[in-house]
Design an enzyme around this catalytic site. Structure first.
Site, PDB file in Angstrom:
ATOM      1  CE  LYS A  59      -6.599   1.945 -26.010  1.00 38.54           C
ATOM      2  NZ  LYS A  59      -6.809   2.697 -24.751  1.00 38.54           N
ATOM      3  CE1 TYR A 117      -4.319   0.316  -0.360  1.00 36.20           C
ATOM      4  CE2 TYR A 117      -4.367  -1.554   1.126  1.00 36.20           C
ATOM      5  CZ  TYR A 117      -4.994  -0.729   0.209  1.00 36.20           C
ATOM      6  OH  TYR A 117      -6.294  -0.972  -0.140  1.00 36.20           O
ATOM      7  NE  ARG A 153      -5.579  -4.616 -20.513  1.00 37.52           N
ATOM      8  CZ  ARG A 153      -5.963  -4.200 -21.730  1.00 37.52           C
ATOM      9  NH1 ARG A 153      -6.829  -3.217 -21.845  1.00 37.52           N
ATOM     10  NH2 ARG A 153      -5.513  -4.779 -22.814  1.00 37.52           N
ATOM     11  CB  THR A 209      -4.103   3.732 -22.200  1.00 34.96           C
ATOM     12  OG1 THR A 209      -3.890   3.790 -23.618  1.00 34.96           O
ATOM     13  CG2 THR A 209      -5.559   3.976 -21.896  1.00 34.96           C
ATOM     14  CD  GLU A 257      -5.044   4.724   0.647  1.00 34.64           C
ATOM     15  OE1 GLU A 257      -5.230   3.593   1.108  1.00 34.64           O
ATOM     16  OE2 GLU A 257      -5.744   5.714   0.929  1.00 34.64           O
ATOM     17  CG  ASP A 313      -8.075  10.189 -24.373  1.00 33.14           C
ATOM     18  OD1 ASP A 313      -7.037   9.503 -24.462  1.00 33.14           O
ATOM     19  OD2 ASP A 313      -9.170   9.727 -24.031  1.00 33.14           O
TER      20      ASP A 313
HETATM   21  N1  DSN Z   1     -11.547   0.211 -25.650  1.00 31.08           N
HETATM   22  C1  DSN Z   1     -10.468   1.029 -26.132  1.00 31.08           C
HETATM   23  C2  DSN Z   1     -10.300   0.884 -27.595  1.00 31.08           C
HETATM   24  O1  DSN Z   1     -10.439  -0.223 -28.054  1.00 31.08           O
HETATM   25  O2  DSN Z   1     -10.024   1.852 -28.294  1.00 31.08           O
HETATM   26  C3  DSN Z   1     -10.606   2.402 -25.704  1.00 31.08           C
HETATM   27  O3  DSN Z   1     -10.854   2.450 -24.340  1.00 31.08           O
END
Ligand code: DSN
Length: 414
Positions: A226, A51, A232, A223, A53, A197
C-alpha cells in the site's frame, strides 16, 4: 518455452489490457500503489522456482544459500526501517500476517478487541465472515458519532468490561492518526497485549510521518504493497520475546514454503523506503490527500471526521443524494477508479454504501502534484453533481485521459 506472448497469448493479451487500463485511469484506491520496476523484476523472477521451507540457516531443502542471504537481507532491512527487534518477512498477505499474530498471542476462543469493519476496521479484525471472527471472541470498538474519530473512552470502557487478551489497533478506512500510545495505556490497565496493524500506513510510519506503533505494541503486522509501495504481501515486526512464537506461527503452523520471489521484492521495497526520495514521496502523498480533501469540501462534499491526517479520505455522499455504488460506477466511466465504502453509522448495506474511500499513494507515485489534485477534485465534484449526465462524463473522461498521458505509470513499459 517461448515468451508469454508466444506461450499464452490469452493471458499476454489480458496483461496488455491491464497495462493500458492502469495507464489510462486515475487510481484513487487508497490501498493500491505502483511498485517500482526493481520490485517488479524481483517479484517476477525465477526465485519462484525455489522451495525454502524453514528459516535462514535452518531449511528443509538443499540449495538454499542464496535464499538464506535474500531473506536475511529482507529481515535486516525491515528491522532497520521500522526500528524493530525482530521481523518475519514470510507472510503471504496482510490477512495472513494477522492470522499469525493471533496464533502467536492467543488461543482459539480468547477475547480480543478490534475496530468494527463498519467504522473503518478490517475484515480480519474480527468480522463474523472472517476466520478471525469465527475463531476468537471479538468485541468491537468504533468511532464517536459526533467527532467520527476513535472513541478512546469507549475503548477504555470496553477493555475494562471485557478484559481482552489482545487489543488490535489499525484500520482500512480511517483517515486520522492512530494514538498507539493511548491504546497501550488502555491495554496495560487490563493486562492485554497490543497488535498494531499498519497495513495502510506503513510507508508513512517508515519515514516518521505517522507515529510509530513499534514501542507501544507487542506485535506489528503490515502489508508491503500500500503506502509502502512494495510487492503484494505481508510481514510482521515484533519484540525479541515474541520472535520464536511469531516465527513458528508463520511456519509451520500457518504457511508452508515461503514465496522467495516476494521476499526478494520486499527486500527491494524496504531498501527503496530507506532512500531520501521516499520521505519526499510520503510527504507528497499527505500534501495531495490534504489538497484533494480541501477541494472536495469546497465543492460541497462532506468528509467523514472533517478531513484527513493520512493518505486517505472518506467522503460522505448522503447530502449529495448519491450512493457510493452510483458514484463509483459513474467515476469509473470517466476513468477515475475509486471504491465505494461504508461510512460510520451507514444506513445502507456495504454493497451500496453511502461513501467513497479515496487515497493518494498511487497518483503520487505517478508524479501528480497538488495542482493536479485540485483538478481531479473538481472533476469528481462535477461527476457526482451530474451523476446521470453522459455528456459531462464524456468531457471528464477526455480530461482524465489527457492528465494520464502526461504521467507514465512506474514499472509499466509496455
Ligand atoms: N482490501 C484492503 C483495503 O482495500 O484496504 C485491505 O485488505
Amino acid at each position: 518455452m517461448g515468451s508469454l506472448n508466444q506461450t499464452d497469448p490469452e493471458i499476454s493479451c489480458l496483461l496488455s489490457l491491464e497495462a493500458k487500463r492502469q495507464k489510462e485511469t486515475i487510481n484513487l484506491i487508497a490501498s493500491e500503489n505502483y511498485a517500482s520496476r526493481a520490485v517488479l523484476e524481483a517479484h517476477g523472477s525465477f526465485l519462484t522456482n525455489k522451495y525454502a521451507e524453514g528459516y535462514p540457516g535452518n531449511r528443509y531443502y538443499g540449495g538454499c544459500e542464496n535464499m538464506d542471504a535474500t531473506e536475511n537481507l529482507a529481515i535486516e532491512r525491515a528491522k532497520k526501517l521500522f526500528h524493530s527487534e525482530h521481523a518475519n518477512v514470510q507472510p503471504h498477505s496482510g490477512a495472513q500476517a494477522n492470522m499469525a499474530a493471533y496464533y502467536a498471542l492467543m488461543s482459539y476462543g480468547d477475547t480480543v478487541m478490534g475496530m468494527s469493519l463498519a467504522h473503518g476496521g478490517h475484515l480480519t479484525h474480527g468480522d463474523k465472515v472472517s476466520f478471525s471472527g469465527k475463531s476468537y471472541n471479538f468485541i468491537h470498538y468504533g468511532v464517536n458519532r459526533e467527532t467520527e474519530r476513535i472513541d478512546y473512552q469507549e475503548v477504555e470502557k470496553l477493555a475494562l468490561k471485557h478484559k481482552p487478551r489482545l487489543i488490535v489497533v489499525g484500520a482500512s478506512a480511517y483517515p486520522r492518526i492512530l494514538d498507539f500510545e493511548r491504546f497501550r495505556r488502555i491495554a496495560d490497565m487490563v493486562g492485554a497485549r497490543v497488535l498494531a496493524d499498519i497495513a495502510h500506513i506503513a510507508g508513512l510510519v517508515a519515514v516518521g510521518l505517522h507515529p510509530t506503533p513499534v514501542p507501544y505494541s507487542d506485535i506489528v503486522s503490515s502489508t508491503a504493497h500500500k503506502t509502502l509501495r512494495g510487492p503484494r504481501s505481508g510481514f510482521i515486526l515484533c519484540r525479541k520475546e515474541y520472535a520464536s512464537s511469531v516465527d513458528s506461527a508463520v511456519f509451520p503452523r500457518m504457511q508452508g514454503g515461503p514465496m522467495m520471489h516476494a521476499i526478494a521484492a520486499k527486500a527491494v521495497a524496504f531498501y527503496e523506503a530507506m532512500q531520501s526520495e521516499f520521505t519526499q514521496y510520503q510527504q507528497a502523498v499527505l500534501d495531495n490527500a490534504l489538497t484533494l480533501g480541501t477541494e472536495l469540501q469546497k465543492g460541497g462534499l462532506r468528509l467523514v471526521s472533517g478531513g484527513t491526517d493520512n493518505h486517505m479520505l472518506l467522503v460522505d455522499l448522503t447530502e449529495a443524494g448519491v450512493t457510493g455504488k452510483e458514484a463509483q460506477e459513474a467515476l469509473e466511466q470517466t476513468h477515475i477508479v475509486v471504491n465505494k465504502n461504508a461510512i460510520p453509522f451507514d444506513t445502507r448495506p456495504p454493497r451500496i454504501a453511502s461513501g467513497l474511500r479515496l487515497g493518494t499513494p498511487a497518483t503520487t507515485s505517478r508524479g501528480f502534484t497538488i495542482e493536479e489534485m485540485k483538478t481531479i477534485a473538481s472533476l469528481i465534484v462535477k461527476v457526482i453533481s451530474n451523476i446521470g449526465d453522459e455528456g459531462v462524463k464524456g468531457q471528464v473522461k477526455e480530461e482524465v485521459l489527457h492528465i494520464c498521458s502526461r504521467h507514465p505509470v512506474p514499472g509499466i513499459d509496455i
